[in-house]
Write a protein that holds these residues in place. Structure first.
Motif, PDB file in Angstrom:
ATOM      1  N   ASP A   1     -29.179  48.801 -11.864  1.00  0.00           N
ATOM      2  CA  ASP A   1     -30.401  49.182 -12.135  1.00  0.00           C
ATOM      3  C   ASP A   1     -31.373  48.030 -11.956  1.00  0.00           C
ATOM      4  O   ASP A   1     -32.593  48.206 -11.739  1.00  0.00           O
ATOM      5  N   LEU A   2     -30.784  46.951 -12.383  1.00  0.00           N
ATOM      6  CA  LEU A   2     -31.373  45.637 -12.461  1.00  0.00           C
ATOM      7  C   LEU A   2     -30.468  44.450 -12.256  1.00  0.00           C
ATOM      8  O   LEU A   2     -29.289  44.542 -12.959  1.00  0.00           O
ATOM      9  N   LEU A   3     -30.626  43.656 -11.487  1.00  0.00           N
ATOM     10  CA  LEU A   3     -29.507  42.466 -11.157  1.00  0.00           C
ATOM     11  C   LEU A   3     -30.540  41.099 -11.409  1.00  0.00           C
ATOM     12  O   LEU A   3     -31.625  40.963 -10.788  1.00  0.00           O
ATOM     13  N   LEU A   4     -30.139  40.462 -12.253  1.00  0.00           N
ATOM     14  CA  LEU A   4     -30.857  39.229 -12.705  1.00  0.00           C
ATOM     15  C   LEU A   4     -29.822  38.055 -12.255  1.00  0.00           C
ATOM     16  O   LEU A   4     -28.657  37.869 -12.264  1.00  0.00           O
ATOM     17  N   MET A   5     -30.559  37.246 -11.607  1.00  0.00           N
ATOM     18  CA  MET A   5     -29.885  35.791 -10.933  1.00  0.00           C
ATOM     19  C   MET A   5     -30.459  34.731 -11.495  1.00  0.00           C
ATOM     20  O   MET A   5     -31.625  34.358 -11.620  1.00  0.00           O
ATOM     21  N   GLN A   6     -29.614  33.715 -11.507  1.00  0.00           N
ATOM     22  CA  GLN A   6     -29.757  32.130 -11.895  1.00  0.00           C
ATOM     23  C   GLN A   6     -29.440  31.283 -10.733  1.00  0.00           C
ATOM     24  O   GLN A   6     -28.352  31.524 -10.079  1.00  0.00           O
TER      25      GLN A   6
ATOM     26  N   PRO B   1     -37.845  46.824 -27.921  1.00  0.00           N
ATOM     27  CA  PRO B   1     -36.546  46.533 -27.250  1.00  0.00           C
ATOM     28  C   PRO B   1     -36.561  45.605 -26.381  1.00  0.00           C
ATOM     29  O   PRO B   1     -37.296  45.298 -25.537  1.00  0.00           O
ATOM     30  N   THR B   2     -35.562  44.804 -26.393  1.00  0.00           N
ATOM     31  CA  THR B   2     -35.490  43.185 -25.554  1.00  0.00           C
ATOM     32  C   THR B   2     -33.957  42.929 -25.144  1.00  0.00           C
ATOM     33  O   THR B   2     -33.237  43.311 -26.248  1.00  0.00           O
ATOM     34  N   VAL B   3     -33.574  42.673 -24.004  1.00  0.00           N
ATOM     35  CA  VAL B   3     -32.512  42.162 -23.756  1.00  0.00           C
ATOM     36  C   VAL B   3     -32.432  40.611 -23.254  1.00  0.00           C
ATOM     37  O   VAL B   3     -33.401  40.621 -22.344  1.00  0.00           O
ATOM     38  N   ILE B   4     -31.791  39.691 -23.707  1.00  0.00           N
ATOM     39  CA  ILE B   4     -31.803  38.364 -23.268  1.00  0.00           C
ATOM     40  C   ILE B   4     -30.441  38.223 -22.588  1.00  0.00           C
ATOM     41  O   ILE B   4     -29.343  38.281 -23.161  1.00  0.00           O
ATOM     42  N   ILE B   5     -30.559  37.792 -21.431  1.00  0.00           N
ATOM     43  CA  ILE B   5     -29.249  37.842 -20.542  1.00  0.00           C
ATOM     44  C   ILE B   5     -29.187  36.776 -19.666  1.00  0.00           C
ATOM     45  O   ILE B   5     -30.423  36.356 -19.044  1.00  0.00           O
ATOM     46  N   GLY B   6     -28.082  36.226 -19.236  1.00  0.00           N
ATOM     47  CA  GLY B   6     -28.086  35.090 -18.206  1.00  0.00           C
ATOM     48  C   GLY B   6     -27.041  33.846 -18.505  1.00  0.00           C
ATOM     49  O   GLY B   6     -26.223  34.222 -19.465  1.00  0.00           O
ATOM     50  N   ASP B   7     -27.391  33.037 -17.911  1.00  0.00           N
ATOM     51  CA  ASP B   7     -26.381  31.755 -18.234  1.00  0.00           C
ATOM     52  C   ASP B   7     -26.933  30.953 -19.665  1.00  0.00           C
ATOM     53  O   ASP B   7     -27.994  30.088 -19.146  1.00  0.00           O
TER      54      ASP B   7
ATOM     55  N   ARG C   1     -17.085  30.785 -21.725  1.00  0.00           N
ATOM     56  CA  ARG C   1     -17.847  31.974 -21.735  1.00  0.00           C
ATOM     57  C   ARG C   1     -19.183  31.568 -21.882  1.00  0.00           C
ATOM     58  O   ARG C   1     -19.803  31.538 -22.925  1.00  0.00           O
ATOM     59  N   LEU C   2     -20.064  30.966 -20.780  1.00  0.00           N
ATOM     60  CA  LEU C   2     -21.119  30.530 -20.741  1.00  0.00           C
ATOM     61  C   LEU C   2     -22.329  31.765 -20.430  1.00  0.00           C
ATOM     62  O   LEU C   2     -23.557  31.429 -20.957  1.00  0.00           O
ATOM     63  N   ASP C   3     -22.253  32.740 -20.053  1.00  0.00           N
ATOM     64  CA  ASP C   3     -22.906  33.733 -19.623  1.00  0.00           C
ATOM     65  C   ASP C   3     -22.906  34.921 -20.845  1.00  0.00           C
ATOM     66  O   ASP C   3     -21.823  35.416 -21.151  1.00  0.00           O
ATOM     67  N   ARG C   4     -24.195  35.151 -21.103  1.00  0.00           N
ATOM     68  CA  ARG C   4     -24.261  36.182 -22.632  1.00  0.00           C
ATOM     69  C   ARG C   4     -25.285  37.215 -22.303  1.00  0.00           C
ATOM     70  O   ARG C   4     -26.004  37.091 -21.464  1.00  0.00           O
TER      71      ARG C   4
END
Length: 224
Positions: A33-38, A133-139, A166-169
């Motif tokens: 539903d959502l792809l987040l990229m760094q 409601p919040t999601v913090i996600i990424g590298d 394990r860098l991505d959280r």
């Protein structure tokens, strides 16, 4: 909109990593539903020509890459939040978080600093800049547990980098994760991480308890 959202985060590795075809293959295989990229470069704005959907690319100051988001759904209120930087001169350029809204949830796409005190301050800044409601996600470039008031860390526990770290959280507020896993690395130096977020209000304790039961061991197959 589904009651459970599938979210994937992937550091593409701008030097020799995932290209637009690799990203399209991941989308077609996993249907997030959502792809987040760094470490995403601007040509990724053309991703919709391959897989449809909506793309938002956020440049990062003094870098050749930025942060990007793709979704088959409309994304609301896309903007960025500046993050704390090192007080020492001649260090890395400034950091920011890409914020987007999907189905009433704020998602913060992040590529944080390596300093372990500094990246916690950056996460806290995001927490204070958002509400509900919040999601913090990424590298997150984080080592060890992340403790932020009102947030639970729910991402997978397996290594997410080729150096077995394990860098991505993924951290959530007022939400629960029903499944999390590390996907196959592909051409990047980072594995994508995938989380299923239940779009229903949850306490921090419930989110932490749910995380204990949702983490799937071992990498999953990645098409392409």
């Amino acid at each position: 909109m589904p009651s459970t959202l599938k979210i994937i985060s992937w550091n593409l590795w701008h030097r020799a990593g995932a290209l637009i075809g690799d990203i399209a293959a991941l989308i077609e295989a996993e249907k997030p539903d959502l792809l987040l990229m760094q470490e995403a470069k601007q040509p990724l704005e053309g991703l919709h020509n391959l897989v449809g959907g909506h793309v938002h690319w956020q440049p990062m100051q003094k870098r050749v890459y930025g942060l990007a988001a793709w979704s088959p759904h409309e994304l609301g209120n896309a903007h960025s939040v500046p993050l704390p930087i090192s007080p020492f001169p001649f260090r890395v350029p400034p950091r920011l978080a890409q914020l987007l809204v999907l189905d009433g949830i704020t998602f913060a796409n992040v590529h944080l600093s390596h300093g372990q005190i500094l990246n916690r301050r950056q996460i806290l800044t995001i927490a204070q800049a958002t509400e509900g409601p919040t999601v913090i996600i990424g590298d997150c470039n984080a080592v060890g547990r992340i403790r932020i008031p009102d947030f639970a860390e729910v991402g997978p526990l397996d290594p997410t980098h080729r150096l077995q770290t394990r860098l991505d959280r993924c951290l959530v507020r007022h939400l629960a994760c029903t499944q999390s896993r590390v996907l196959a690395r592909g051409p990047s130096d980072h594995h994508p991480i995938e989380v299923l977020i239940e779009n229903a209000w949850a306490t921090t304790d419930r989110a932490a308890e749910a995380a204990l039961h949702c983490r799937a061991a071992g990498p999953a197959a990645l098409a392409g």
